[in-house]
Structure formats: C-alpha cells, structure tokens
Design a protein around this motif. Structure first.
Motif, mmCIF file in Angstrom:
data_model
loop_
_atom_site.group_PDB
_atom_site.id
_atom_site.type_symbol
_atom_site.label_atom_id
_atom_site.label_comp_id
_atom_site.label_asym_id
_atom_site.label_seq_id
_atom_site.Cartn_x
_atom_site.Cartn_y
_atom_site.Cartn_z
ATOM 1 N N MET A 106 0.850 -1.186 0.000
ATOM 2 C CA MET A 106 0.000 0.000 0.000
ATOM 3 C C MET A 106 0.890 1.241 0.000
ATOM 4 O O MET A 106 1.810 1.364 0.777
ATOM 5 N N SER A 107 0.582 2.136 -0.898
ATOM 6 C CA SER A 107 1.340 3.375 -0.993
ATOM 7 C C SER A 107 1.076 4.238 0.240
ATOM 8 O O SER A 107 -0.034 4.287 0.749
ATOM 9 N N SER A 108 2.114 4.927 0.724
ATOM 10 C CA SER A 108 1.940 5.774 1.902
ATOM 11 C C SER A 108 1.080 6.999 1.599
ATOM 12 O O SER A 108 0.618 7.671 2.502
ATOM 13 N N SER A 109 0.860 7.293 0.296
ATOM 14 C CA SER A 109 -0.003 8.419 -0.026
ATOM 15 C C SER A 109 -1.477 8.007 -0.063
ATOM 16 O O SER A 109 -2.353 8.856 -0.078
ATOM 17 N N PHE A 110 -1.749 6.713 -0.068
ATOM 18 C CA PHE A 110 -3.105 6.183 0.031
ATOM 19 C C PHE A 110 -3.161 5.258 1.237
ATOM 20 O O PHE A 110 -2.501 4.229 1.253
ATOM 21 N N ILE A 111 -3.912 5.635 2.237
ATOM 22 C CA ILE A 111 -4.103 4.776 3.408
ATOM 23 C C ILE A 111 -5.610 4.649 3.611
ATOM 24 O O ILE A 111 -6.337 5.646 3.606
ATOM 25 N N ASN A 112 -6.088 3.431 3.749
ATOM 26 C CA ASN A 112 -7.511 3.146 3.936
ATOM 27 C C ASN A 112 -8.351 3.663 2.771
ATOM 28 O O ASN A 112 -9.509 4.037 2.934
ATOM 29 N N GLY A 113 -7.742 3.731 1.575
ATOM 30 C CA GLY A 113 -8.453 4.234 0.408
ATOM 31 C C GLY A 113 -8.558 5.743 0.365
ATOM 32 O O GLY A 113 -9.259 6.294 -0.476
ATOM 33 N N ILE A 114 -7.869 6.433 1.261
ATOM 34 C CA ILE A 114 -7.900 7.896 1.323
ATOM 35 C C ILE A 114 -6.658 8.451 0.640
ATOM 36 O O ILE A 114 -5.535 8.098 0.987
ATOM 37 N N ASN A 115 -6.859 9.332 -0.331
ATOM 38 C CA ASN A 115 -5.771 9.971 -1.058
ATOM 39 C C ASN A 115 -5.287 11.162 -0.226
ATOM 40 O O ASN A 115 -5.855 12.249 -0.285
ATOM 41 N N LEU A 116 -4.267 10.922 0.563
ATOM 42 C CA LEU A 116 -3.775 11.961 1.482
ATOM 43 C C LEU A 116 -3.236 13.193 0.770
ATOM 44 O O LEU A 116 -3.512 14.316 1.211
ATOM 45 N N PRO A 117 -2.489 13.065 -0.345
ATOM 46 C CA PRO A 117 -2.050 14.284 -1.042
ATOM 47 C C PRO A 117 -3.239 15.118 -1.557
ATOM 48 O O PRO A 117 -3.208 16.346 -1.478
ATOM 49 N N ALA A 118 -4.282 14.463 -2.052
ATOM 50 C CA ALA A 118 -5.464 15.196 -2.526
ATOM 51 C C ALA A 118 -6.165 15.892 -1.359
ATOM 52 O O ALA A 118 -6.643 17.026 -1.500
ATOM 53 N N LEU A 119 -6.221 15.232 -0.211
ATOM 54 C CA LEU A 119 -6.819 15.844 0.980
ATOM 55 C C LEU A 119 -6.021 17.080 1.387
ATOM 56 O O LEU A 119 -6.589 18.136 1.667
ATOM 57 N N ASP A 120 -4.700 16.967 1.386
ATOM 58 C CA ASP A 120 -3.848 18.102 1.742
ATOM 59 C C ASP A 120 -4.003 19.233 0.731
ATOM 60 O O ASP A 120 -4.102 20.410 1.107
ATOM 61 N N GLU A 121 -4.061 18.885 -0.554
ATOM 62 C CA GLU A 121 -4.220 19.901 -1.607
ATOM 63 C C GLU A 121 -5.549 20.647 -1.426
ATOM 64 O O GLU A 121 -5.590 21.873 -1.516
ATOM 65 N N TYR A 122 -6.629 19.913 -1.145
ATOM 66 C CA TYR A 122 -7.922 20.567 -0.954
ATOM 67 C C TYR A 122 -7.902 21.436 0.306
ATOM 68 O O TYR A 122 -8.412 22.551 0.301
ATOM 69 N N THR A 123 -7.284 20.938 1.371
ATOM 70 C CA THR A 123 -7.178 21.720 2.605
ATOM 71 C C THR A 123 -6.452 23.032 2.340
ATOM 72 O O THR A 123 -6.895 24.098 2.790
ATOM 73 N N GLN A 124 -5.353 22.972 1.596
ATOM 74 C CA GLN A 124 -4.603 24.192 1.273
ATOM 75 C C GLN A 124 -5.439 25.149 0.430
ATOM 76 O O GLN A 124 -5.385 26.365 0.624
ATOM 77 N N LYS A 125 -6.252 24.595 -0.474
ATOM 78 C CA LYS A 125 -7.134 25.422 -1.313
ATOM 79 C C LYS A 125 -8.126 26.188 -0.441
ATOM 80 O O LYS A 125 -8.388 27.361 -0.679
ATOM 81 N N THR A 126 -8.650 25.531 0.599
ATOM 82 C CA THR A 126 -9.619 26.196 1.476
ATOM 83 C C THR A 126 -8.945 27.235 2.376
ATOM 84 O O THR A 126 -9.570 28.209 2.756
ATOM 85 N N ILE A 127 -7.683 27.011 2.696
ATOM 86 C CA ILE A 127 -6.939 27.986 3.508
ATOM 87 C C ILE A 127 -6.736 29.269 2.704
ATOM 88 O O ILE A 127 -6.883 30.376 3.225
ATOM 89 N N LYS A 128 -6.434 29.121 1.407
ATOM 90 C CA LYS A 128 -6.202 30.279 0.546
ATOM 91 C C LYS A 128 -7.490 31.030 0.223
ATOM 92 O O LYS A 128 -7.467 32.225 -0.022
ATOM 93 N N SER A 129 -8.615 30.312 0.204
ATOM 94 C CA SER A 129 -9.893 30.931 -0.151
ATOM 95 C C SER A 129 -11.008 30.277 0.651
ATOM 96 O O SER A 129 -11.446 29.165 0.324
ATOM 97 N N ALA A 130 -11.473 30.963 1.703
ATOM 98 C CA ALA A 130 -12.501 30.405 2.594
ATOM 99 C C ALA A 130 -13.757 29.940 1.856
ATOM 100 O O ALA A 130 -14.341 28.918 2.227
ATOM 101 N N PRO A 131 -14.237 30.620 0.801
ATOM 102 C CA PRO A 131 -15.432 30.135 0.104
ATOM 103 C C PRO A 131 -15.263 28.731 -0.504
ATOM 104 O O PRO A 131 -16.250 28.040 -0.740
ATOM 105 N N GLN A 132 -14.021 28.321 -0.733
ATOM 106 C CA GLN A 132 -13.779 26.978 -1.274
ATOM 107 C C GLN A 132 -14.134 25.888 -0.264
ATOM 108 O O GLN A 132 -14.276 24.722 -0.618
ATOM 109 N N ALA A 133 -14.298 26.254 1.001
ATOM 110 C CA ALA A 133 -14.613 25.281 2.052
ATOM 111 C C ALA A 133 -16.115 25.080 2.225
ATOM 112 O O ALA A 133 -16.541 24.256 3.029
ATOM 113 N N ILE A 134 -16.937 25.803 1.472
ATOM 114 C CA ILE A 134 -18.387 25.690 1.617
ATOM 115 C C ILE A 134 -18.920 24.619 0.685
ATOM 116 O O ILE A 134 -18.676 24.638 -0.529
#
Length: 188
Positions: A1-29
C-alpha cells in the motif's frame, strides 16, 4: 500500500484541498439540497439535487424512498426517516474515522459502527405534551480492527466527535428556516 493512500484515502489530494480552502474560505463551503415528493401513505421519494463544493459543481441525481413499518401506518417497504437519519450520522462519522486514521498513518482492516436510539412516540402522537418529539439520546459503538492501539482509536473517536459535520448537526442546535410559504395548486 502506498503511503499516499491509506484506507483508500488519497492523502495528497486531501492536503491539496485543505490548502485550497486555507487560501480561499469560500472553497470550504459545500452546499447540499434534496427534493422530497410524497408517493402514497407514509411513502416519500427523495431525489438529491446538485451539490456545490467551493467552485466545483457536482451533478447528482440519486433517489431513495422512505416509508414506515405497518405498526406506524406504512407498508415497511423502505427504511424509515430515522433509519436514514442514523445512517447519515453513521456515514459521516465513519468517513471522519477512516480519514483521521489515515492521517495518523493507521491502517484499518475493518470498522463497524452501531448507532441506536429510542423515540417516545407519545410526543409525535400528541398523547403526552411533556414527551419529547425526537430522540432523547443516541448511542454509538465502534468496533475496529487495524494496526492502531486502543489509545489511537480513542483519539480518533474524539476527533470524530470534534469534526464530523453530521455529529455536530445532531448534537448542536441547528436553525431550521422556512424560506417560503406553502404554495397551493388547485386541480380543476
């Protein structure tokens, strides 16, 4: 199992989306909507409407039906509204659990979440004005198999309690607001 996918969760994609919401709060809605249409008796058909996450439009057209058991004047053909309520709570808590475990590097083999509660129907039936309409208490229990410790799982469950949107929607007071009045259409 790749360390970037654990339990079927794409951790880099999660981090990328989190960073997107930090840069622009409306992206979190994330906007959700459904349409309910009465079928017959206690049977209702639900259709999911499109979702919008930040600036991303998500096309949806899922349907499901709701009914009541015969004891409550239904035909017991579909889950009850309370089954869906508890199921929605469970699905949200489960996603929070698995994502948090993945973020902590814990691999899960299985997770079972049982949720239960009692309704006193005297409130709904207007038999006892002091009876609460709705659940007084909802209990839940996780059973987990994975490479984490009991302490790890206790921490994850605490995180679920802190971050699961459906958990908080049920636990905390939420404002229900009618946005328009009832419109009648007379058949000629």
């Amino acid at each position: 199992m790749s360390s970037s996918f654990i339990n079927g969760i794409n951790l880099p994609a999660l981090d990328e989306y989190t960073q997107k919401t930090i840069k622009s709060a409306p992206q979190a809605i994330s906007h959700y909507a459904i349409e309910a249409n009465w079928v017959y008796g206690t049977n209702t058909k639900i259709t999911t409407l499109n979702q919008k996450v930040g600036d991303i439009d998500i096309q949806k057209n899922f349907t499901f039906e709701i009914d009541e058991p015969e004891a409550l004047l239904g035909e017991n053909r579909f889950p009850t509204p309370q089954d869906y309520l508890l199921g929605g709570l469970a699905g949200c808590m489960m996603a929070s659990f698995v994502i948090t475990a993945a973020q902590k590097g814990i691999e899960i083999k299985s997770v079972k979440l049982t949720i239960a509660g009692d309704l006193n129907l005297h409130g709904f039936l207007e038999v006892d004005p002091s009876a609460k309409v709705g659940f007084d208490e909802i209990e839940y229990h996780f059973e987990v198999k994975g490479n984490g410790t009991q302490s790890d799982y206790d921490d994850i469950i605490q995180t679920v309690r802190e971050r699961s949107p459906n958990y908080h929607t049920i636990q905390d007071a939420v404002t229900l607001k009618a946005v328009s009045s009832v419109h009648t259409h007379n058949e000629s």
